[in-house]
Design an enzyme around this catalytic site. Structure first.
Site, PDB file in Angstrom:
ATOM      1  N   GLY A 260      -5.169 -18.221  60.367  1.00 40.06           N
ATOM      2  CA  GLY A 260      -4.286 -18.453  61.543  1.00 40.06           C
ATOM      3  C   GLY A 260      -3.103 -19.628  61.165  1.00 40.06           C
ATOM      4  O   GLY A 260      -2.943 -20.078  62.080  1.00 40.06           O
TER       5      GLY A 260
ATOM      6  N   GLY B  26       0.437 -19.865  63.102  1.00 37.25           N
ATOM      7  CA  GLY B  26       0.266 -20.051  64.509  1.00 37.25           C
ATOM      8  C   GLY B  26       1.077 -21.703  64.649  1.00 37.25           C
ATOM      9  O   GLY B  26       1.524 -22.120  63.853  1.00 37.25           O
ATOM     10  N   GLN B  27       0.962 -21.940  66.110  1.00 40.54           N
ATOM     11  CA  GLN B  27       1.599 -23.386  66.315  1.00 40.54           C
ATOM     12  C   GLN B  27       1.023 -24.344  65.553  1.00 40.54           C
ATOM     13  O   GLN B  27       1.978 -25.328  65.009  1.00 40.54           O
ATOM     14  CB  GLN B  27       1.677 -23.548  67.770  1.00 40.54           C
ATOM     15  CG  GLN B  27       2.420 -24.851  68.317  1.00 40.54           C
ATOM     16  CD  GLN B  27       2.018 -25.588  69.609  1.00 40.54           C
ATOM     17  OE1 GLN B  27       0.959 -25.206  70.147  1.00 40.54           O
ATOM     18  NE2 GLN B  27       2.892 -26.212  70.186  1.00 40.54           N
TER      19      GLN B  27
ATOM     20  N   ASP C 286      -3.090 -15.463  57.201  1.00 38.20           N
ATOM     21  CA  ASP C 286      -2.693 -14.861  58.647  1.00 38.20           C
ATOM     22  C   ASP C 286      -2.748 -13.496  58.506  1.00 38.20           C
ATOM     23  O   ASP C 286      -2.994 -12.839  57.645  1.00 38.20           O
ATOM     24  CB  ASP C 286      -1.574 -15.669  59.355  1.00 38.20           C
ATOM     25  CG  ASP C 286      -1.363 -15.781  60.744  1.00 38.20           C
ATOM     26  OD1 ASP C 286      -1.254 -16.843  61.386  1.00 38.20           O
ATOM     27  OD2 ASP C 286      -1.709 -14.932  61.502  1.00 38.20           O
ATOM     28  N   ILE C 287      -2.612 -12.915  59.636  1.00 37.62           N
ATOM     29  CA  ILE C 287      -2.853 -11.515  59.967  1.00 37.62           C
ATOM     30  C   ILE C 287      -1.491 -10.917  59.511  1.00 37.62           C
ATOM     31  O   ILE C 287      -1.492  -9.527  59.135  1.00 37.62           O
ATOM     32  CB  ILE C 287      -3.213 -10.949  61.383  1.00 37.62           C
ATOM     33  CG1 ILE C 287      -3.678  -9.604  61.377  1.00 37.62           C
ATOM     34  CG2 ILE C 287      -2.174 -11.185  62.347  1.00 37.62           C
ATOM     35  CD1 ILE C 287      -4.540  -9.388  62.710  1.00 37.62           C
TER      36      ILE C 287
ATOM     37  N   TYR D   9     -10.566 -17.530  77.571  1.00 39.44           N
ATOM     38  CA  TYR D   9     -10.441 -18.670  76.879  1.00 39.44           C
ATOM     39  C   TYR D   9     -11.217 -19.695  76.999  1.00 39.44           C
ATOM     40  O   TYR D   9     -12.022 -20.068  75.546  1.00 39.44           O
ATOM     41  CB  TYR D   9      -8.832 -18.688  76.655  1.00 39.44           C
ATOM     42  CG  TYR D   9      -8.591 -20.021  75.721  1.00 39.44           C
ATOM     43  CD1 TYR D   9      -8.258 -21.430  76.206  1.00 39.44           C
ATOM     44  CD2 TYR D   9      -8.516 -19.906  74.203  1.00 39.44           C
ATOM     45  CE1 TYR D   9      -7.769 -22.454  75.310  1.00 39.44           C
ATOM     46  CE2 TYR D   9      -7.932 -20.867  73.571  1.00 39.44           C
ATOM     47  CZ  TYR D   9      -7.453 -22.186  73.981  1.00 39.44           C
ATOM     48  OH  TYR D   9      -7.207 -22.990  73.225  1.00 39.44           O
TER      49      TYR D   9
ATOM     50  N   LYS E  81     -14.415 -20.954  74.352  1.00 43.23           N
ATOM     51  CA  LYS E  81     -14.394 -22.218  73.771  1.00 43.23           C
ATOM     52  C   LYS E  81     -15.529 -22.946  74.086  1.00 43.23           C
ATOM     53  O   LYS E  81     -16.191 -23.634  73.191  1.00 43.23           O
ATOM     54  CB  LYS E  81     -13.007 -23.031  73.960  1.00 43.23           C
ATOM     55  CG  LYS E  81     -11.617 -22.640  73.605  1.00 43.23           C
ATOM     56  CD  LYS E  81     -11.844 -22.568  71.883  1.00 43.23           C
ATOM     57  CE  LYS E  81     -10.682 -21.953  71.321  1.00 43.23           C
ATOM     58  NZ  LYS E  81     -10.732 -21.915  69.873  1.00 43.23           N
TER      59      LYS E  81
ATOM     60  N   ILE F  45      -0.455 -28.855  73.180  1.00 41.48           N
ATOM     61  CA  ILE F  45       0.229 -29.638  71.989  1.00 41.48           C
ATOM     62  C   ILE F  45       1.528 -29.146  71.892  1.00 41.48           C
ATOM     63  O   ILE F  45       2.328 -28.032  72.189  1.00 41.48           O
ATOM     64  CB  ILE F  45      -0.593 -29.223  70.689  1.00 41.48           C
ATOM     65  CG1 ILE F  45      -1.973 -29.669  70.870  1.00 41.48           C
ATOM     66  CG2 ILE F  45       0.334 -29.581  69.367  1.00 41.48           C
ATOM     67  CD1 ILE F  45      -2.761 -29.259  69.764  1.00 41.48           C
TER      68      ILE F  45
END
Ligand code: VAH
Length: 321
Positions: free
Chosen positions: A9, A12-13, A35-36, A143, A147, A173
């Site tokens: 990943g 991502g950000q 990543d994908i 989500y 987690k 973030i």
């Protein structure tokens, strides 16, 4: 062959900036970004890159064996807003990707894992102010459930199989290098871009919605510091509370106006308001500060200055062609 780091990943950000930081620390060729897809060409062309679907155990396993990967940062996930639209996809990606890396560590293919948790593990029954490390966790988003359950599995694998997995409950973030995707705190990034691009912003949360936030540089610092801490000093094997700043849309708007006086804002809360209302306003991270000397560097105005300086440079670069 020297041991390698694999970031799953990486586009991502957080993954984007984590890749750069880990390459600075360990050497470009010792950090494999994956990543994908290859959408982020800058990242793809910046060093070793592989296309890996985080849900594909064999792809991760083969990459680890072929490259002598011993540490994995698993940064791929569907975030809070997207998770509400696609609950089963969020469960599949967020949980199965975690099981893949935990089992690779259990089988001693790899030695160490970083896996991001989130303040989304807390829910409406959690104390909202200075939320403690140990408290009621009844998340009301898919989500947040992934987690919370993920934290339980991390602690189980550590206690039962001695897996060295480390985790942080990230707040929202804010960064200027890569856009976030599908989060409830994304407004806090969009607002800076719109302040420069259009001079006005329609916020999808109400003006008084206070949420725990952090500038990306602090989040990356915390992540690398936690991973560099010796294992015996890490007592929390679910995920550490981590905090820096808490602010409302109104407060970040006021902070931006100090640099862009004509900036205007309007508020049009959408489905993400319900998610935001279920989360804490501030976090008590004294355990992380005590156990591995965590401390943040950016307050709201220092972050605003950094965001605006860098986004204005970006606009100039684009204008100059
Ligand atoms: C989200 N940015 O909004 C993420 C984060 C605390 C929020 O987990 O879903």
């Amino acid at each position: 062959m020297s041991s390698k780091i694999l970031i799953i990943g990486a586009c991502g950000q957080i993954g984007t900036e984590l890749t750069t930081k880990l390459r600075d620390l360990h050497g470009v060729n010792n950090v494999i970004a994956s990543d994908i897809n290859t959408r982020n060409l800058d990242l793809v062309n910046s060093g070793p890159f592989e296309i890996i679907d985080a849900k594909n155990y064999n792809a991760i396993h083969d990459c680890c064996l072929q490259n002598n990967v011993k540490t994995i940062y698993l940064m791929a996930a569907l975030l809070s807003a997207t998770g509400e639209k696609y609950p089963m996809e969020a469960w599949d990606l967020n949980m199965n990707s975690l099981f893949h890396v935990l089992n690779l560590a259990k089988e001693k293919v790899i030695d160490k894992i970083f896996w991001p948790s989130s303040i989304a593990v807390f829910g409406p029954t959690t104390p909202k102010i200075n939320t403690p490390q140990y408290t009621i966790c009844e998340p009301t988003t898919v989500y947040g459930i992934t987690k919370q359950v993920g934290e339980r599995w991390c602690e189980y694998y550590n206690k039962k199989y001695d897996v060295d997995v480390r985790s942080i409950r990230y707040p929202g973030i804010i960064s200027h290098k890569a856009m976030p995707g599908g989060g409830t705190t994304d407004y806090a990034v969009e607002i800076y871009h719109e302040a420069i691009k259009s001079g006005t912003y329609e916020c999808f949360l109400s003006e008084e919605t206070e949420l725990p936030m952090m500038f990306m540089q602090d989040a990356i610092k915390a992540t690398t510091e936690l991973m560099q801490t010796s294992s015996e000093n890490i007592k929390v094997r679910s995920a550490y509370n981590l905090a820096a700043i808490s602010f409302t849309p109104k407060q970040v708007f006021e902070s931006i106006k100090k640099y862009i006086p004509d900036f205007t804002i309007s508020y049009k809360p959408d489905f993400r308001q319900v998610i935001a209302n279920s989360w804490p306003s501030s976090i008590d991270d004294n355990i992380a500060r005590k156990e591995w000397d965590w401390q943040h560097d950016f307050d709201l105005d220092k972050m605003t200055r950094e965001m605006i300086d860098n986004l204005q440079k970006l606009v100039c670069k684009v204008d100059l062609g």
